[in-house]
Design an enzyme around this catalytic site. Structure first.
Site, PDB file in Angstrom:
ATOM      1  N   CYS A 184      -6.890   1.273  13.974  1.00 57.78           N
ATOM      2  CA  CYS A 184      -7.109   0.690  12.914  1.00 57.78           C
ATOM      3  C   CYS A 184      -5.886   0.037  12.071  1.00 57.78           C
ATOM      4  CB  CYS A 184      -7.687   1.731  11.823  1.00 57.78           C
ATOM      5  SG  CYS A 184      -7.943   1.066  10.209  1.00 57.78           S
TER       6      CYS A 184
ATOM      7  N   CYS B  71       1.357   3.899   3.648  1.00 54.05           N
ATOM      8  CA  CYS B  71       2.832   4.375   3.630  1.00 54.05           C
ATOM      9  C   CYS B  71       3.004   5.800   3.290  1.00 54.05           C
ATOM     10  CB  CYS B  71       3.687   3.491   2.809  1.00 54.05           C
ATOM     11  SG  CYS B  71       5.314   4.125   2.941  1.00 54.05           S
TER      12      CYS B  71
END
Length: 514
Positions: free
Chosen positions: A314, A319
């Site tokens: 994906c 983050c």
């Protein structure tokens, strides 16, 4: 299948449809280049006759026994018509590259010349056999001991059996020769036949000899090619000729499940034609240092600059440090992916004023290449990661059975999703090579729209596919994954049909890639 058989184009069916397939294996089993239909747990499926699509190619798969049977049938026919030994008929057919009609026509006109040209000149001795001849001395090893076995073909050139065996071992094992093994005598063009060889060599060397003969049969026929998959012994018959490769991408599928291009032998590269693929791969190799840098597995978060490693197929990245969500390919905000602002697949051309001097033009050219290569390499990497994830997901499928009470068949929707991801990413990968060489015209925008729709669907499916087991047990998510799998396959069909139709009609306009 005769060489003059009409090879048309077949089609790729909707993922939820069954229909008859023009592409068959030699034993009569239906086998086309369509994706294997996923088992989605339905007990009833509507029988719908599929619509013909331009991007599918008619072909036939032959197993080793089928290939041998073809040779035997041709040898029997020539043996019966010309009334010659089967071994000689085989040598004649190989000389004429298995063109039975031309062989018979030429033989009827000038039999002596045909036999001499094929390596079956006049005979000076009887049928070949191992013999002990009093007073014989081998001209190769100079042995003349009593009881020494010797051998000669019908040309009469006699050598000891040991020297003959060494000669044949070198020809077959070291040189890979079989169809044109000549008499050891300098200047003699007599061809060794299979029956003579069987008198001299071990069964192991006999098997290798016959394998090599079979290889020459396939290689001599323009419409036959070996499946390039490792350890596969099947051959594919396809009527697409070299002159047609600028307007069709002839993808075929072996019974071993390997999909490849009949034109160049590379793995399936639809929608890009062979010449374009060759140019693209050469360009990537020439720019290898740049390519290596671009295809690295790590990037920095565009918000906090933390190093992030991609560990799944994906492209929706989050983050861990600052929770910023972005696209791995374009580094843009993920919130804009899936909206009208999605523009990840398009390269924005700079205006002329931004590329006035040679250095600026060179920089723009490099940026353009990197745009397409980055996405090409990313889909290649994502496909590998999707495959790795599915290997782990097989364990999930077992856990899912326990968690949800579903049967093994009912959890196969994950298998279907994985297959769709692999196939669609393979197609998307090559759409970027295709787009790199396209001139920007109205058709290009339509192509990019189809590319964008498929890419968005694949990213959505990839994200669902990576959910943990407890979420996969949710019946609602299962339906969503099944629906998205079907949608991805349909979008791929639409993209390939459009590119193939325009390729066949010569509608695409190409640039040199700068």
């Amino acid at each position: 299948m005769d060489s003059d058989e009409d090879f048309g184009m077949s089609s790729e069916e909707d993922v939820l449809e069954d229909s008859e397939n023009d592409n068959e294996s030699a034993d009569g089993t239906d086998f086309g280049i369509d994706e294997p239909e996923p088992d989605l747990g339905y007990t009833q499926k509507e029988q719908v006759k599929k619509e013909k699509k331009t991007f599918d190619t008619t072909f036939k798969v032959y197993h080793p026994d089928d290939i041998q049977a073809q040779q035997d049938d041709l040898i029997d026919e020539v043996n019966m018509i010309l009334d010659i030994r089967k071994e000689d008929a085989a040598i004649l057919l190989r000389h004429f590259r298995w063109n039975k009609e031309r062989l018979i026509e030429d033989y009827m006109d000038r039999p002596r010349k045909v036999l001499e040209d094929a390596g079956l000149g006049p005979s000076t001795t009887g049928p070949p056999k191992l013999e002990v001849i009093r007073g014989f001395m081998c001209d190769i090893c100079c042995e003349d001991e009593p009881g020494l076995q010797s051998f000669a073909m019908k040309c009469g050139h006699r050598y000891c059996a040991d020297c003959y065996r060494q000669y044949l071992n070198q020809k077959i094992k070291e040189e890979g020769e079989a169809a044109r093994i000549q008499c050891p005598q300098d200047g003699c063009k007599r061809i060794l036949d299979a029956k003579s060889l069987d008198l001299l060599v071990t069964s192991e060397l006999q098997n290798r000899y016959h394998e090599l003969l079979t290889r020459t049969y396939v290689e001599d026929k323009e419409q036959l090619k070996w499946c390039p998959a490792p350890d596969c012994q099947n051959a594919i018959e396809c009527g697409i000729k070299k002159k047609d490769l600028d307007r069709v991408v002839p993808t075929v599928a072996c019974d071993c499940k390997h999909r490849f291009c009949f034109g160049c032998g590379l793995a399936d590269h639809q929608p890009a034609p062979c010449d374009l693929v060759k140019k693209w791969l050469k360009k990537c190799a020439d720019d290898s240092e740049t390519a290596n840098w671009i295809s690295a597995n790590t990037k920095e978060c565009p918000k906090c600059n933390s190093t992030i490693e991609k560990n799944g197929g994906c492209n929706h990245m989050t983050c861990r440090k600052c929770k910023h969500e972005f696209c791995w390919m374009c580094m843009g905000l993920w919130s804009e992916h899936g909206t009208s602002w999605y523009n990840c697949n398009r390269f924005e051309e700079k205006s002329g004023s931004e590329a006035r001097d040679a250095q600026a033009k060179s920089r723009v050219s490099l940026e353009r290449y990197l745009h397409y290569y980055n996405r090409y390499a990313n889909h290649e990497q994502s496909a590998k990661l999707d495959k790795d994830i599915f290997t782990k997901t097989e364990k999930k499928m077992i856990s899912l059975q326990t968690a949800s009470g579903m049967s093994w068949i009912e959890v196969q929707y994950l298998n279907s999703a994985s297959h769709a991801l692999q196939t669609c990413r393979q197609t998307l990968k090559w759409t970027y090579a295709f787009a790199f060489y396209l001139k920007r015209v109205n058709l290009t925008e339509m192509f990019e729209d189809n590319q964008k729709d498929l890419e968005m669907a694949v990213e959505a499916l990839s994200e669902m596919f990576e959910k943990p087991v407890d979420e996969l047990a949710n019946p609602k998510l299962k339906v969503e994954i099944m629906d998205k799998t079907s949608y991805c396959n349909k979008r791929r069909v639409i993209l390939l049909a459009d590119t193939a139709d325009n390729l066949a009609n010569g509608a695409w306009e190409w640039s040199n890639g700068h």
